[in-house]
Write an enzyme that holds these catalytic residues in place. Structure first.
Site, short mmCIF file in Angstrom:
data_model
loop_
_atom_site.label_atom_id
_atom_site.label_comp_id
_atom_site.label_asym_id
_atom_site.label_seq_id
_atom_site.Cartn_x
_atom_site.Cartn_y
_atom_site.Cartn_z
N LYS A 188 2.04 -3.92 6.50
CA LYS A 188 2.46 -3.89 5.09
C LYS A 188 3.97 -3.70 5.01
CE LYS A 188 -1.52 -4.56 3.31
NZ LYS A 188 -1.79 -5.88 2.74
N TYR A 236 -2.00 -1.20 10.74
CA TYR A 236 -2.24 -1.72 9.38
C TYR A 236 -1.04 -1.42 8.47
CZ TYR A 236 -3.76 -1.76 4.57
OH TYR A 236 -3.81 -2.00 3.21
N SER A 240 0.84 -1.20 0.00
CA SER A 240 0.00 0.00 0.00
C SER A 240 0.87 1.25 0.00
CB SER A 240 -0.86 -0.02 1.26
OG SER A 240 -1.40 1.25 1.49
N1 NAD Z 1 -8.70 -1.36 -0.96
C1 NAD Z 1 -7.69 -0.54 -0.72
O1 NAD Z 1 -7.86 0.68 -0.67
C2 NAD Z 1 -6.29 -1.08 -0.56
C3 NAD Z 1 -5.20 -0.20 -0.66
C4 NAD Z 1 -3.92 -0.69 -0.49
C5 NAD Z 1 -3.72 -2.04 -0.21
N2 NAD Z 1 -4.79 -2.88 -0.10
C6 NAD Z 1 -4.56 -4.29 0.22
O2 NAD Z 1 -5.05 -5.09 -0.82
C7 NAD Z 1 -5.53 -6.34 -0.31
C8 NAD Z 1 -6.96 -6.54 -0.79
O3 NAD Z 1 -7.75 -5.44 -0.36
P1 NAD Z 1 -9.30 -5.35 -0.68
O4 NAD Z 1 -9.64 -3.92 -0.75
O5 NAD Z 1 -9.64 -6.24 -1.81
O6 NAD Z 1 -9.88 -5.92 0.69
P2 NAD Z 1 -11.06 -6.97 0.94
O7 NAD Z 1 -11.31 -6.97 2.41
O8 NAD Z 1 -12.20 -6.70 0.04
O9 NAD Z 1 -10.38 -8.33 0.50
C9 NAD Z 1 -9.55 -9.08 1.35
C10 NAD Z 1 -10.06 -10.50 1.32
O10 NAD Z 1 -9.22 -11.31 2.15
C11 NAD Z 1 -10.04 -12.17 2.93
N3 NAD Z 1 -9.24 -12.51 4.12
C12 NAD Z 1 -8.84 -11.72 5.14
N4 NAD Z 1 -8.08 -12.42 5.99
C13 NAD Z 1 -7.99 -13.67 5.48
C14 NAD Z 1 -7.33 -14.86 5.90
N5 NAD Z 1 -6.61 -14.91 7.02
N6 NAD Z 1 -7.45 -15.96 5.13
C15 NAD Z 1 -8.17 -15.96 3.98
N7 NAD Z 1 -8.81 -14.87 3.55
C16 NAD Z 1 -8.71 -13.74 4.30
C17 NAD Z 1 -11.31 -11.41 3.20
O11 NAD Z 1 -12.40 -12.26 3.44
C18 NAD Z 1 -11.48 -10.65 1.87
O12 NAD Z 1 -12.25 -11.41 0.95
C19 NAD Z 1 -5.41 -6.24 1.21
O13 NAD Z 1 -4.21 -6.89 1.59
C20 NAD Z 1 -5.31 -4.76 1.45
O14 NAD Z 1 -4.60 -4.46 2.63
C21 NAD Z 1 -6.07 -2.42 -0.28
#
Ligand code: NAD
Length: 331
Positions: A152, A148, A124
């Site tokens: 990362k 958080y 991120s």
């Molecule tokens: N959305 C954003 O703005 C953003 C920005 C930067 C980084 N990210 C990173 O990208 C990744 C995906 O983000 P997103 O927005 O799709 O989030 P999201 O919550 O929609 O997707 C994450 C998925 O991981 C699953 N999950 C969580 N812990 C788990 C575990 N221990 N085992 C199996 N499944 C698990 C959840 O059920 C969910 O479906 C994350 O790592 C997040 O930190 C997101």
């Protein structure tokens, strides 16, 4: 390639699964559905007319992870699974450190054990801390302001050390800026539980009448109109960035910003939404939110140069597709 997509039922993972299938790869999804629904997997299959292998399983559980690696021969892993709510991470640091870091370690361990050499990690822009914009990959990382962000930064360091110790291991650390929008089918998109933390899902819920009005946190930042500036990227562009990262992945560690390189203020995003969808968004200006910075946007030249990838969709596409998805949700 046969790719393990952890968190593949989530927002970014589901769009990336679609992009992988569209590009001719096979996909195995491992998701514990802690922040998503099983029907997303069916929707991925409907969009692509292809089948996905799905494990409802925990990526932070050693037995579950090894079971999946034993059952398949993977060419690579894309690790999305994790918790992502900044505010919640301050309240529940142990949950965040455990889930986000243990999952990274277990996947790394199993990759080495089962000879899987390609690893793409969802990082991120938050790891840049309070560095000056535009943010580029060569910068010394700034101080993260919450658990958080720390998960990362730590995961990045772990994967970097693993690659140092294992010369065949190829790691791509993808630093996302602000993903928004949805697949144009409207079948998958961002469907947060409770009150959204992010701006565009908040706007779409106000448009729908689920929420009364938008709160704009601060109009006294040092930006053109005083509101916060972010680098919004269409989630399908972001998804395609993962395919490019996988295609070009060679041994060692490679870090890329995935953004558009353009900053958009809160008021500009509201205006873009209103114009594209012909819906008025009532809002009020309130005080700044702790931890928010004035402006973040990416230097995107490295991804363009090395991956031949750049974001193609504009703000209009982002707000149109986000609204199309929200309307179809039918809540
Ligand atoms: N959305 C954003 O703005 C953003 C920005 C930067 C980084 N990210 C990173 O990208 C990744 C995906 O983000 P997103 O927005 O799709 O989030 P999201 O919550 O929609 O997707 C994450 C998925 O991981 C699953 N999950 C969580 N812990 C788990 C575990 N221990 N085992 C199996 N499944 C698990 C959840 O059920 C969910 O479906 C994350 O790592 C997040 O930190 C997101």
């Amino acid at each position: 390639m046969n790719i393990l997509v952890t968190g593949g039922a989530g927002y970014i993972g589901s769009h990336t699964a679609v992009a992988l299938l569209d590009a001719g790869h096979s996909v195995v999804i491992m998701d514990n559905l802690s922040n998503s629904k099983a029907e997303v997997v069916a929707n991925i299959e409907e969009i692509t007319s292809k089948q996905v292998v799905f494990y409802e399983a925990d990526a932070a559980d050693p037995v579950s992870v090894e079971r999946v690696f034993k059952a398949h021969k993977f060419d690579g892993v894309i690790h999305f699974a994790g918790y992502k709510a900044v505010g919640e991470s301050v309240e529940k640091p142990l949950d965040y450190y455990y889930n986000n870091i243990v999952s990274t370690m277990l996947l790394g361990k199993n990759c080495l054990k089962y000879g899987v050499n390609k690893f793409v990690f969802s990082s991120s822009a938050t790891v840049y801390g309070d560095n000056d914009v535009p943010l580029d990959e060569d910068m010394e990382l700034g101080k993260t302001t919450n658990p958080y962000g720390e998960t990362k930064a730590i995961s990045e360091r772990i994967l970097t050390d693993v690659a140092k110790a294992n010369p065949n291991f190829a790691v791509s650390l993808l630093r996302y800026f602000n993903p928004v929008g949805a697949h144009p089918s409207g079948l998958i998109g961002e469907d947060p539980k409770g009150i959204p933390n992010n701006l565009l899902p908040y706007i779409t819920q106000v448009a729908k009448g689920t929420l009364k009005q938008l709160k704009v946190f601060g109009d006294d930042y040092d930006t053109a109109d005083g509101t916060g500036v972010r680098d919004y990227i269409h989630v399908m562009d972001l998804a395609e960035g993962h395919i490019a990262a996988l295609d070009y992945l060679t041994a060692g560690v490679h870090i890329y910003n995935l953004g558009t390189g353009r900053g958009t203020s809160v008021l500009e995003l509201i205006q873009a939404f209103e114009e594209a969808n012909q819906i008025k968004i009532p809002y009020e200006i309130v005080g700044r939110r702790p931890g928010d910075v004035a402006a973040t946007y990416a230097d995107v030249t490295k991804a363009k140069r090395e991956l031949d990838w750049e974001a193609k969709r504009d703000l209009h596409d982002m707000v149109k597709d986000a609204w199309h998805f929200e309307k179809r949700l039918g809540k």
